[in-house]
Write a protein that holds these residues in place. Structure first.
Motif, PDB file in Angstrom:
ATOM      1  N   ASP A 282       1.306  -9.541  -2.211  1.00 37.75           N
ATOM      2  CA  ASP A 282       1.123  -8.092  -2.225  1.00 37.75           C
ATOM      3  C   ASP A 282       0.701  -7.555  -0.865  1.00 37.75           C
ATOM      4  OD1 ASP A 282       1.782  -7.669  -4.869  1.00 37.75           O
ATOM      5  OD2 ASP A 282      -0.280  -7.662  -5.588  1.00 37.75           O
ATOM      6  N   LEU A 283      -0.255  -8.222  -0.241  1.00 39.24           N
ATOM      7  CA  LEU A 283      -0.810  -7.699   1.014  1.00 39.24           C
ATOM      8  C   LEU A 283       0.163  -7.800   2.180  1.00 39.24           C
ATOM      9  CD1 LEU A 283      -4.510  -8.934   0.802  1.00 39.24           C
ATOM     10  CD2 LEU A 283      -3.608  -6.631   0.412  1.00 39.24           C
ATOM     11  N   HIS A 284       1.289  -8.477   1.982  1.00 34.99           N
ATOM     12  CA  HIS A 284       2.318  -8.532   3.020  1.00 34.99           C
ATOM     13  C   HIS A 284       3.409  -7.488   2.813  1.00 34.99           C
ATOM     14  CE1 HIS A 284       0.320 -12.247   4.136  1.00 34.99           C
ATOM     15  NE2 HIS A 284       0.984 -12.176   5.267  1.00 34.99           N
ATOM     16  N   GLN A 285       3.332  -6.739   1.723  1.00 34.45           N
ATOM     17  CA  GLN A 285       4.236  -5.615   1.528  1.00 34.45           C
ATOM     18  C   GLN A 285       3.550  -4.408   2.140  1.00 34.45           C
ATOM     19  OE1 GLN A 285       5.172  -2.557   0.616  1.00 34.45           O
ATOM     20  NE2 GLN A 285       5.938  -2.558  -1.480  1.00 34.45           N
ATOM     21  N   PRO A 286       4.118  -3.791   3.170  1.00 32.83           N
ATOM     22  CA  PRO A 286       3.403  -2.760   3.923  1.00 32.83           C
ATOM     23  C   PRO A 286       2.825  -1.632   3.083  1.00 32.83           C
ATOM     24  CG  PRO A 286       5.391  -3.388   5.102  1.00 32.83           C
ATOM     25  CD  PRO A 286       5.440  -4.098   3.782  1.00 32.83           C
ATOM     26  N   LEU A 287       3.504  -1.248   2.006  1.00 33.00           N
ATOM     27  CA  LEU A 287       3.043  -0.118   1.222  1.00 33.00           C
ATOM     28  C   LEU A 287       2.013  -0.499   0.166  1.00 33.00           C
ATOM     29  CD1 LEU A 287       6.402   1.820   1.026  1.00 33.00           C
ATOM     30  CD2 LEU A 287       4.350   2.477   2.278  1.00 33.00           C
ATOM     31  N   HIS A 288       1.605  -1.755   0.142  1.00 30.05           N
ATOM     32  CA  HIS A 288       0.458  -2.146  -0.679  1.00 30.05           C
ATOM     33  C   HIS A 288      -0.830  -2.120   0.127  1.00 30.05           C
ATOM     34  CE1 HIS A 288       1.728  -3.486  -4.795  1.00 30.05           C
ATOM     35  NE2 HIS A 288       2.860  -3.092  -4.237  1.00 30.05           N
ATOM     36  N   VAL A 289      -0.722  -1.711   1.367  1.00 33.91           N
ATOM     37  CA  VAL A 289      -1.890  -1.390   2.183  1.00 33.91           C
ATOM     38  C   VAL A 289      -1.823   0.112   2.417  1.00 33.91           C
ATOM     39  CG1 VAL A 289      -3.072  -1.779   4.376  1.00 33.91           C
ATOM     40  CG2 VAL A 289      -1.954  -3.680   3.210  1.00 33.91           C
ATOM     41  N   GLY A 290      -2.444   0.851   1.514  1.00 33.85           N
ATOM     42  CA  GLY A 290      -2.281   2.295   1.506  1.00 33.85           C
ATOM     43  C   GLY A 290      -3.214   3.007   2.465  1.00 33.85           C
ATOM     44  N   SER A 291      -2.968   4.270   2.645  1.00 40.56           N
ATOM     45  CA  SER A 291      -3.757   5.119   3.531  1.00 40.56           C
ATOM     46  C   SER A 291      -4.385   6.243   2.726  1.00 40.56           C
ATOM     47  CB  SER A 291      -2.875   5.707   4.633  1.00 40.56           C
ATOM     48  OG  SER A 291      -3.539   6.750   5.309  1.00 40.56           O
ATOM     49  N   ALA A 292      -5.716   6.333   2.795  1.00 43.13           N
ATOM     50  CA  ALA A 292      -6.397   7.432   2.116  1.00 43.13           C
ATOM     51  C   ALA A 292      -5.978   8.775   2.707  1.00 43.13           C
ATOM     52  CB  ALA A 292      -7.904   7.245   2.219  1.00 43.13           C
ATOM     53  N   ALA A 293      -5.680   8.792   3.991  1.00 44.79           N
ATOM     54  CA  ALA A 293      -5.277  10.037   4.641  1.00 44.79           C
ATOM     55  C   ALA A 293      -3.934  10.530   4.110  1.00 44.79           C
ATOM     56  CB  ALA A 293      -5.207   9.842   6.153  1.00 44.79           C
ATOM     57  N   LEU A 294      -3.006   9.616   3.889  1.00 43.88           N
ATOM     58  CA  LEU A 294      -1.698  10.011   3.364  1.00 43.88           C
ATOM     59  C   LEU A 294      -1.786  10.425   1.901  1.00 43.88           C
ATOM     60  CD1 LEU A 294       0.582   7.257   4.953  1.00 43.88           C
ATOM     61  CD2 LEU A 294       0.443   9.671   5.605  1.00 43.88           C
ATOM     62  N   ASN A 295      -2.639   9.709   1.141  1.00 42.49           N
ATOM     63  CA  ASN A 295      -2.871  10.044  -0.268  1.00 42.49           C
ATOM     64  C   ASN A 295      -1.568  10.212  -1.045  1.00 42.49           C
ATOM     65  OD1 ASN A 295      -4.455  10.606  -2.532  1.00 42.49           O
ATOM     66  ND2 ASN A 295      -4.485  12.804  -2.130  1.00 42.49           N
ATOM     67  N   ASP A 296      -0.648   9.262  -0.857  1.00 40.93           N
ATOM     68  CA  ASP A 296       0.644   9.352  -1.535  1.00 40.93           C
ATOM     69  C   ASP A 296       0.914   8.136  -2.421  1.00 40.93           C
ATOM     70  OD1 ASP A 296       1.138   7.365   0.292  1.00 40.93           O
ATOM     71  OD2 ASP A 296       2.831   8.340   1.266  1.00 40.93           O
ATOM     72  N   ARG A 297      -0.169   7.448  -2.788  1.00 38.91           N
ATOM     73  CA  ARG A 297      -0.073   6.279  -3.671  1.00 38.91           C
ATOM     74  C   ARG A 297       0.897   5.246  -3.107  1.00 38.91           C
ATOM     75  NH1 ARG A 297       1.535   6.896  -8.989  1.00 38.91           N
ATOM     76  NH2 ARG A 297       3.102   8.388  -8.319  1.00 38.91           N
ATOM     77  N   GLY A 298       0.684   4.931  -1.843  1.00 38.30           N
ATOM     78  CA  GLY A 298       1.491   3.902  -1.212  1.00 38.30           C
ATOM     79  C   GLY A 298       2.972   4.183  -1.201  1.00 38.30           C
ATOM     80  N   GLY A 299       3.321   5.444  -1.007  1.00 40.12           N
ATOM     81  CA  GLY A 299       4.737   5.816  -0.960  1.00 40.12           C
ATOM     82  C   GLY A 299       5.354   6.093  -2.308  1.00 40.12           C
TER      83      GLY A 299
END
Length: 273
Positions: free
Chosen positions: A144-161
């Motif tokens: 999971d942690l190697h899939q870029p969108l499973h490391v989300g951004s609170a600033a983007l707040n888009d549920r990991g894309g």
């Protein structure tokens, strides 16, 4: 961290807050084939001690098979699978690229789960069932942690894309799903074919360079890539160009995920020994 005992496995989870829960309960990083690819690659880099410890726990079950268990159990009606385990598949960063202790919400995340499950594997009192669950989850979490969108951004707040709606070759989708399954399945390969192709291209130098058991490194890498994989605001139809640009990234993350699963387990079982 204390070992994850059966009491912890049945602990009620705190309701997910919107800012921390960035991916839906149906998403699964890399999908089945992607996870199996990382598990299959990992088996080539295990030490004899780790290989024996894994066999003692799982018997004939391969790491490829074990890698999807955490997703396959999501329909289990128990509170652990319906609530407690949901946050264990991702992290959400408050800062751009580095994970900090404050990033972990009260209900936990992939990092806290990795620590707990590792403690379970190394525990002298945990049951065999608890250790089997821990091992399966560790393999899954590292993928999971190697899939870029499973490391989300609170600033983007888009549920990991998940909230970034796109069409993938004309079909309604979202950016998270494109990375979970779209790019991998577009190759039209079985997981054994794909893993064999990828493994043969990992050089000895790459294997040595990538073999870090440090999840802070994996998270930093994924967060850097996460910021690169978002299409332009007016680019809502993804097909050949997007696949051409990001398939090499997807392939390398699968390769690195496999090597790191092995590196992590080699470290865990060396310490246990």
């Amino acid at each position: 961290m204390k070992p994850m005992t059966s009491a912890l496995l049945t602990l009620s989870a705190v309701s997910l807050c919107c800012s921390a829960a960035f991916y839906t309960s149906t998403a699964s990083a890399w999908g089945q084939n992607g996870h199996r690819i990382t598990g299959k690659i990992a088996e080539a880099y295990l030490t004899p001690a780790a290989r024996q410890a894994i066999e003692d726990l799982l018997g004939p079950e391969s790491l490829a098979e074990a890698s999807t268990y955490a997703d396959e159990m999501r329909s289990n009606p128990s509170e652990f699978w319906q609530k407690t385990a949901n946050p264990f598949h991702y992290v959400t960063l408050q800062q751009p690229h580095d994970y900090h202790a404050d990033d972990c919400p009260p209900q936990g995340d992939a990092m806290s789960a990795l620590e707990d499950f590792t403690a379970t594997l190394q525990s002298e009192t945990a049951s065999r069932d608890e250790k089997q669950l821990a091992l399966r989850f560790i393999v899954h979490i590292i993928g999971d942690l190697h899939q870029p969108l499973h490391v989300g951004s609170a600033a983007l707040n888009d549920r990991g894309g998940n909230d970034v709606k796109v069409k993938f070759y004309g079909e309604d989708s979202n950016l998270h799903s494109v990375w979970d399954t779209g790019l991998v399945e577009h190759q039209n390969l079985s997981y054994t074919e794909f893993s064999n192709w990828l493994q043969r291209r990992i050089t000895d130098e790459q294997a040595q360079t990538w073999a870090t058991p440090d999840p802070y490194v994996w998270i930093n890498e994924s967060s850097q890539l996460r910021d690169e994989v978002y299409p332009a605001a007016d680019e809502t139809s993804l097909s050949w160009d997007y696949v051409y640009n990001y398939t090499p990234v997807m392939k390398q993350r699968l390769q690195q995920g496999g090597v790191r699963i092995a590196a992590y387990l080699n470290n865990v079982f060396a310490d246990a020994e």
